[in-house]
Design an enzyme around this catalytic site. Sequence first.
Site: not given
Ligand SMILES: NC(=O)c1ccc[n+]([C@@H]2O[C@H](COP(=O)([O-])OP(=O)(O)OC[C@H]3O[C@@H](n4cnc5c(N)ncnc54)[C@H](O)[C@@H]3O)[C@@H](O)[C@H]2O)c1
Length: 260
Positions: A150, A163
């Site tokens: 992130s 986080y």
């Molecule tokens: N969306 C943002 O703004 C953002 C910014 C920076 C980083 N991220 C990172 O990107 C990644 C994806 O985030 P997103 O926004 O798409 O989230 P999201 O919640 O939409 O999708 C996350 C996915 O991870 C799965 N997941 C959760 N726990 C799990 C587990 N124990 N085992 C396997 N799968 C699991 C969920 O079921 C979901 O399908 C994350 O690591 C998040 O921290 C997101």
Amino acid sequence: MTYPGLSLEGQVALVTGSARGIGAALAVGLAQAGADVAVSDIPERLDEAGGVQQKIQELGRSSSTYALDVLNLDNIQSAIGAVTREFGQLDILVNNAGIRRRKPALEVTEEDWDAVLDTNLKGVFFCAQAAARGMIERGQERGRIINIASQMAVVARRDRAAYCASKGGVANLTRVLALEWIQYGITVNAIGPGPTETPGLVAADARTPEEVDQDMAAYMPLGRRMVPEELVGAAVYLASPSAGATTGHLLIVDGGWTAQ
Ligand SMILES: NC(=O)c1ccc[n+]([C@@H]2O[C@H](COP(=O)([O-])OP(=O)(O)OC[C@H]3O[C@@H](n4cnc5c(N)ncnc54)[C@H](O)[C@@H]3O)[C@@H](O)[C@H]2O)c1
């Protein structure tokens, strides 16, 4: 004509947490670049994951869906073993699964802390370890591990103690693994997305759309949340033959958030 150094033709990728959000976009994007892709998520999301698998197959690539809960070490081993057996190889692992819990540091419980750190940091480590062991045992000359960190790996934001700690940990873990595994031809890199419109982000956000717009105007030089597809190019590059000398890197793709 496309640049062959960015082609993933003949490669097999596994993306954790790829039923939706950033993981789903990366799974489809890697397939667009030529890879066969294993989609995976927690058992409750396998229906959604099946939709991603179908999109990949419509691109003419092989795909299957696996239950892979990154909190369960036995499940990590068995799912990575199954992908490797069924596709015949595993070249690219994208550690995308992650959760967020927003609350002031004074209110964070041990359960909050453990859930976030276990999913976002411990899960990344043990998935990377399982994938790398297989790549090394099979004597592959090349492997790619991409950890989704992130922009909060390098800057702080209120109400995100666990986080930010987890993502800072992912960035430095990436560097350690890069140092240890480059001797096997395995590169380990991270991507640092800025705020990206996904189901998980939206669900965690209690604010009105107007409040979100004001927040983006104040903090986000891009002026809006990103969309998951804006992260695909970074992942394709890090997964590609072109990136053989790129390792231990945190590639920030954040709409300019950390530039200010
Ligand atoms: N969306 C943002 O703004 C953002 C910014 C920076 C980083 N991220 C990172 O990107 C990644 C994806 O985030 P997103 O926004 O798409 O989230 P999201 O919640 O939409 O999708 C996350 C996915 O991870 C799965 N997941 C959760 N726990 C799990 C587990 N124990 N085992 C396997 N799968 C699991 C969920 O079921 C979901 O399908 C994350 O690591 C998040 O921290 C997101």
